[in-house]
Write a protein that holds these residues in place. Structure first.
Motif, short mmCIF file in Angstrom:
data_model
loop_
_atom_site.label_atom_id
_atom_site.label_comp_id
_atom_site.label_asym_id
_atom_site.label_seq_id
_atom_site.Cartn_x
_atom_site.Cartn_y
_atom_site.Cartn_z
N ILE A 177 0.87 -1.18 0.00
CA ILE A 177 0.00 0.00 0.00
C ILE A 177 0.91 1.23 0.00
O ILE A 177 1.77 1.38 0.87
CB ILE A 177 -0.92 0.02 1.25
N ALA A 195 -7.08 -0.83 4.14
CA ALA A 195 -6.93 -1.92 3.16
C ALA A 195 -6.80 -3.26 3.88
O ALA A 195 -7.39 -4.26 3.46
CB ALA A 195 -5.70 -1.66 2.28
N ARG A 199 -9.41 -6.31 3.45
CA ARG A 199 -8.92 -7.57 2.86
C ARG A 199 -8.74 -8.66 3.92
O ARG A 199 -8.25 -9.75 3.61
CB ARG A 199 -7.59 -7.33 2.14
#
Length: 329
Positions: A177, A195, A199
């Motif tokens: 990221i 994120a 995820r």
């Protein structure tokens, strides 16, 4: 039971592969330190002032640290008087035992992981110490364990740092990221945490800028990163690992002191131990800082980043003496 036999037994349950990595990784320190001690013990027929002075020089030369060496020599003198030791050879196992004692730590060397949900590990340290490589190797380890890993490119100060982390991400097979160079590192961490949550990642490994450790703006930047992480995930970061280059010896100790005072470091990673004869810096750091050494870099292969183990460390240093004693048995 002899000290060396106890040491052999203490590592007998550990894999031969790990034992071998410590032996190979510490070969330069073994040559520069232990072999010099062996030579001293063979040459000197009695324990006198000259013997102590030469032993002191060898220990300081291996970067064990002046304060630690002075204390160690005093303890050896006391043991010699107490046990009425006259032969230098009798000091070898006592010295080895003292070194294990100096490396032992009440704090766990295991990395702390969240009991459930996302674990966040933050890496700090100056440029060039092997921070990104450490992150890549640790990502590989966790991926091999079946964990879902993400990397956060928080060193936005250097475009090369972002690129380097992406190279490791591709090599290991984990996503990175990132934002543009010059972006707010705390914003990168925020994005990375979102994120990771989306995820359902298990581990988030976060790189940070490595500018000079005495710059106030860098410390402010790190504090902002901590606040963002802590706000999004209670109890995080779970580890703040200071990465230092063992080849820089006492300079590594200075960095550890400065970073440890200012950045909430929970543990140390010592890289490039295989490239230095000054592996005694591990002992100096253990004695002068109340921080556990968590990981050591023992080579360039992906699995050469190992959990620090004081028994393995001393066993690797005194491998020749241990083998000789085993043959005699």
């Amino acid at each position: 039971m002899s000290f060396f036999k106890k040491l052999r037994e203490s590592i007998s349950s550990k894999t031969e592969a790990v034992t071998q990595k410590f032996k190979e990784g510490l070969s330069k320190t073994r040559s520069a330190f232990v072999e010099k001690v062996e030579d001293l013990i063979t040459r000197r027929k009695k324990i006198d002032e000259e013997f102590y002075e030469e032993l002191e020089e060898i220990l300081i030369g291996a970067d064990v640290g002046v304060n630690t060496v002075v204390k160690l020599i005093e303890e050896l003198r006391a043991e010699v008087r107490k046990r009425k030791i006259e032969q230098p050879a009798e000091l070898q196992p006592i010295l080895s035992e003292k070194l294990v004692g100096l490396l032992k730590d009440d704090q766990s060397s295991e990395l702390r992981l969240a009991e459930s949900g996302l674990t966040v590990i933050l890496f700090v340290g100056v440029n060039g110490v092997g921070k990104t490589t450490t992150i890549g190797k640790l990502a590989h380890r966790y991926k091999q364990q079946g964990k879902h890993v993400l990397l956060a490119a928080g060193d936005t100060f250097r475009a090369a740092a972002i690129d380097q982390l992406e190279v490791w991400g591709k090599r290991v097979g984990v996503d990175v990221i990132k934002q543009q160079p010059g972006s707010d590192p705390a914003a990168v961490m925020f994005d990375a945490i979102q994120a990771a949550k989306t995820r359902k990642a298990d581990i988030l490994l976060c790189d940070t800028a490595g500018r000079l450790q005495n710059k106030a703006n860098l410390m402010d930047e790190l504090n902002k990163i901590y606040r963002v992480i802590g706000r999004e995930i209670p109890d995080a970061p779970h580890e703040v690992l200071l990465v230092i280059d063992a080849t820089t010896g006492q300079n590594a100790l200075s960095q550890a002191k400065l970073f440890g005072e200012k950045t909430g470091v929970t543990g140390l990673v010592l890289t490039k131990l295989d490239s230095t004869a000054k592996g005694g810096i591990v002992i100096a750091i253990r004695q002068e800082l109340s921080l556990p050494v968590k990981l050591v870099g023992l080579g360039e292969k992906m699995d050469d980043l190992q959990d620090f183990d004081s028994d393995q460390f001393v066993h690797a240093l005194f491998a020749g003496l241990i083998a000789a004693e085993t043959n005699e048995e």
